[in-house]
Design a protein around this motif. Structure first.
Motif, mmCIF file in Angstrom:
data_model
loop_
_atom_site.group_PDB
_atom_site.id
_atom_site.type_symbol
_atom_site.label_atom_id
_atom_site.label_comp_id
_atom_site.label_asym_id
_atom_site.label_seq_id
_atom_site.Cartn_x
_atom_site.Cartn_y
_atom_site.Cartn_z
ATOM 1 N N THR A 24 -4.614 1.336 -1.045
ATOM 2 C CA THR A 24 -4.237 -0.065 -1.176
ATOM 3 C C THR A 24 -4.081 -0.436 -2.638
ATOM 4 O O THR A 24 -4.624 0.197 -3.517
ATOM 5 C CB THR A 24 -5.267 -0.992 -0.497
ATOM 6 N N ARG A 25 -3.335 -1.492 -2.873
ATOM 7 C CA ARG A 25 -3.082 -1.937 -4.239
ATOM 8 C C ARG A 25 -3.887 -3.165 -4.548
ATOM 9 O O ARG A 25 -4.244 -3.918 -3.766
ATOM 10 C CB ARG A 25 -1.599 -2.240 -4.412
ATOM 11 N N ARG B 7 0.848 -1.197 0.000
ATOM 12 C CA ARG B 7 0.000 0.000 0.000
ATOM 13 C C ARG B 7 0.878 1.241 0.000
ATOM 14 O O ARG B 7 2.083 1.171 0.219
ATOM 15 C CB ARG B 7 -0.918 0.015 1.213
#
Length: 84
Positions: free
Chosen positions: A83-84, A68
């Motif tokens: 966030t990813r 993140r």
């Protein structure tokens, strides 16, 4: 919005944000899946009435190693998590 692009040296990162809820120095931090942290860039924020912030930088972490991104004040207070 945070964008991240992989390179042989790590990850190129760009942040675009409007009206950051802080004054003073802020930083964009990449947090690795292993808990490591790397500061991608920093800037001086003008508070809630501030305009567009555009920051570009890089991290040695590969894109798949980043969990993140966090925007933090100089005192370490987390303002935003992406966030990813």
């Amino acid at each position: 919005m945070v964008t991240a692009a992989g390179h042989e040296w790590g990850t190129a990162v760009a942040l675009e944000a409007v009206r950051m809820p802080a004054e003073g120095v802020c930083a964009l931090v990449a947090v690795g899946r292993d808990g490591s942290e790397e500061t991608v860039g920093s800037w001086s924020a003008g508070g809630a009435g501030g305009g567009l912030v555009e920051v570009a930088g890089g991290a040695a972490l590969p894109p798949e190693g980043i969990d993140r991104f966090e925007v933090r004040t100089a005192e370490g207070r987390r303002l935003v998590t992406v966030t990813r």
